[in-house]
Design a protein around this motif. Structure first.
Motif, PDB file in Angstrom:
ATOM      1  N   PRO A 215     -35.767  18.738  20.563  1.00 46.74           N
ATOM      2  CA  PRO A 215     -36.422  18.750  19.248  1.00 46.74           C
ATOM      3  C   PRO A 215     -36.753  17.358  18.712  1.00 46.74           C
ATOM      4  O   PRO A 215     -37.709  17.199  17.950  1.00 46.74           O
ATOM      5  CB  PRO A 215     -35.401  19.449  18.347  1.00 46.74           C
TER       6      PRO A 215
ATOM      7  N   GLU B  90     -40.413  15.272  18.734  1.00 47.68           N
ATOM      8  CA  GLU B  90     -41.534  15.435  17.800  1.00 47.68           C
ATOM      9  C   GLU B  90     -41.966  14.101  17.196  1.00 47.68           C
ATOM     10  O   GLU B  90     -43.131  13.929  16.829  1.00 47.68           O
ATOM     11  CB  GLU B  90     -41.144  16.409  16.673  1.00 47.68           C
ATOM     12  N   THR B  91     -41.062  13.159  17.097  1.00 48.95           N
ATOM     13  CA  THR B  91     -41.393  11.876  16.483  1.00 48.95           C
ATOM     14  C   THR B  91     -42.311  11.025  17.364  1.00 48.95           C
ATOM     15  O   THR B  91     -42.907  10.070  16.899  1.00 48.95           O
ATOM     16  CB  THR B  91     -40.103  11.081  16.167  1.00 48.95           C
TER      17      THR B  91
ATOM     18  N   ASP C 166     -49.179  14.245  14.333  1.00 45.80           N
ATOM     19  CA  ASP C 166     -49.200  15.430  13.473  1.00 45.80           C
ATOM     20  C   ASP C 166     -49.964  16.561  14.161  1.00 45.80           C
ATOM     21  O   ASP C 166     -51.162  16.447  14.414  1.00 45.80           O
ATOM     22  CB  ASP C 166     -49.887  15.057  12.153  1.00 45.80           C
TER      23      ASP C 166
ATOM     24  N   ILE D 138     -45.970  22.276  18.586  1.00 50.73           N
ATOM     25  CA  ILE D 138     -44.535  22.265  18.309  1.00 50.73           C
ATOM     26  C   ILE D 138     -43.982  23.686  18.404  1.00 50.73           C
ATOM     27  O   ILE D 138     -44.578  24.641  17.904  1.00 50.73           O
ATOM     28  CB  ILE D 138     -44.252  21.719  16.894  1.00 50.73           C
TER      29      ILE D 138
ATOM     30  N   SER E 164     -40.685  25.535  17.105  1.00 52.01           N
ATOM     31  CA  SER E 164     -39.582  25.295  16.186  1.00 52.01           C
ATOM     32  C   SER E 164     -38.245  25.323  16.920  1.00 52.01           C
ATOM     33  O   SER E 164     -37.920  26.287  17.621  1.00 52.01           O
ATOM     34  CB  SER E 164     -39.589  26.365  15.082  1.00 52.01           C
TER      35      SER E 164
ATOM     36  N   GLY F 283     -38.949  21.343  19.918  1.00 51.05           N
ATOM     37  CA  GLY F 283     -39.774  20.148  19.997  1.00 51.05           C
ATOM     38  C   GLY F 283     -41.186  20.421  20.480  1.00 51.05           C
ATOM     39  O   GLY F 283     -41.713  21.532  20.339  1.00 51.05           O
ATOM     40  N   SER F 284     -41.795  19.408  21.071  1.00 50.92           N
ATOM     41  CA  SER F 284     -43.198  19.520  21.487  1.00 50.92           C
ATOM     42  C   SER F 284     -43.331  20.362  22.756  1.00 50.92           C
ATOM     43  O   SER F 284     -42.424  20.408  23.595  1.00 50.92           O
ATOM     44  CB  SER F 284     -43.781  18.121  21.723  1.00 50.92           C
TER      45      SER F 284
END
Length: 360
Positions: A120, A123-124, A128, A247, A249, A252-253
């Motif tokens: 997860p 994602e950073t 977006d 993404i 939930s 992560g990606s």
């Protein structure tokens, strides 16, 4: 006699003025009559990004690996990664000189700057997923006017397009790794300068980008050391067929095939109509301009269509959902209805979609 002529002239003037007002207030009629379209996504490896303009019924095609970075051409200074090939970027701690970064100095970061590794926290390292890039989050921070505030980034260059055999009904969203680069972006006047090199290089290349407001973005290929034309002009495309990093939930990606984005940055809005009873085809056919609900249009998330139109794991095999269609308002104010009619070719090959659309 003069009075009669005068009266006729005044009457004609009122009639003429009335016609002008009617024309000004008339509903805009789209230049396209609609069509049944089979966009050239390219088959089960889905190598192509297809940019389609509903108003003119035209298609522009680029290969997913044709570009690496997109530089926003509006007021903000934003850099976007190519999510269709699973790119990711992470800030290198304490790095200010790109030439001093080595493979060894970023070894630990490599394990983190990944896509689809079910972590997860990854994602950073991606942009977006809503595509709201002018104001939304980007993995590479907004480019500051002070060069010293712009970090050096480790960039995962993503995946090549798969070239092997793909079983019928399956899809391959990526092949071998495209490797790693170190990248730093600074401003250059009202544009950008990108510095880049392979990880162990002691010098770097540079490329200056001048914003072109005719397009949403200026696109760059590091392999070509040049700008490349990818998207059509900002008001000349509405939807794009692409592979897409999204993404999940809690996980992560993740990478998705058969994805459709809308040109929200160019002013396109869309919403989904779900049919709760009766035939979806009949509901689509009967939907008219007076049924449009302007309050439902979404302009800040380009995933309205996304992968919601198809079921790749249906109990009856691959299928297009028949209970939904989409309403699209393009940047010029024209309205369209659109529904998907096919996910695969007639022989079951993925990456051969089909849709139909009509102006409203």
């Amino acid at each position: 006699m003069k009075k009669i002529l005068f009266s006729l002239l005044i009457g004609a003037s009122f009639i003429s003025q009335s016609c002008i007002n009617d024309n000004e207030d008339a509903v805009m009629v789209a230049p396209s009559d609609g069509a049944v379209v089979s966009p050239n996504v390219g088959g089960a490896a889905e190598p192509n990004q297809v940019w389609f303009d509903l108003g003119t019924n035209t298609e522009a095609l680029t290969v997913r690996t044709d570009w690496d970075f997109a530089f926003y051409s509006g007021n903000e200074f934003k850099v976007v990664l190519n999510s269709s090939i699973m790119m990711a970027a992470g800030k290198i701690p304490n790095a200010t000189n790109i030439d001093l970064v080595t493979d060894a100095s970023v070894a630990a970061l490599k394990d983190k700057v990944q896509v689809a590794n079910f972590d997860p926290s990854n994602e950073t390292y991606i942009d977006d997923v809503k595509g709201n890039f002018p104001s939304g989050y980007t993995a590479i921070n907004e480019i500051k006017s002070d060069d010293s505030e712009n970090a050096v980034y480790l960039v995962n260059m993503g995946k090549k397009i798969f070239t092997g055999t793909i079983p019928t009904g399956s899809v391959a969203t990526g092949g071998d790794s495209r490797g790693w680069m170190k990248v730093q972006v600074v401003r250059s006047g009202n544009g950008y300068k990108i510095k880049y090199a392979e990880l162990n290089a002691s010098s770097h290349k540079e490329l200056t980008i001048v914003k072109n407001a005719v397009y949403n973005y200026n696109f760059v290929s590091l392999a070509k050391n040049s700008e490349v034309i990818i998207q059509p002009e900002k008001k000349k495309w509405d939807i794009c067929f692409t592979v897409f990093t999204n993404i999940i939930s809690g996980a992560g990606s993740y990478i998705y095939a058969d994805f459709v984005t809308t040109n929200t940055v160019g002013g396109v809005g869309a919403y989904e109509v779900k049919v709760t009873s009766g035939s979806g085809v009949e509901a689509y056919n009967n939907f008219k301009a007076s049924d449009v609900d302007p309050s439902k249009f979404i302009y800040n998330d380009h995933r309205v269509i996304g992968g919601n139109w198809r079921n790749p794991v249906g109990t009856n095999g691959l299928e297009v959902y028949g209970d939904r269609f989409y309403i699209i308002k393009d940047a010029e104010g024209y309205y369209f209805k659109l529904r998907f009619t096919r996910l695969t070719s007639t022989t079951g090959e993925r990456g051969r979609p089909q849709f139909e659309y009509k102006p409203l």
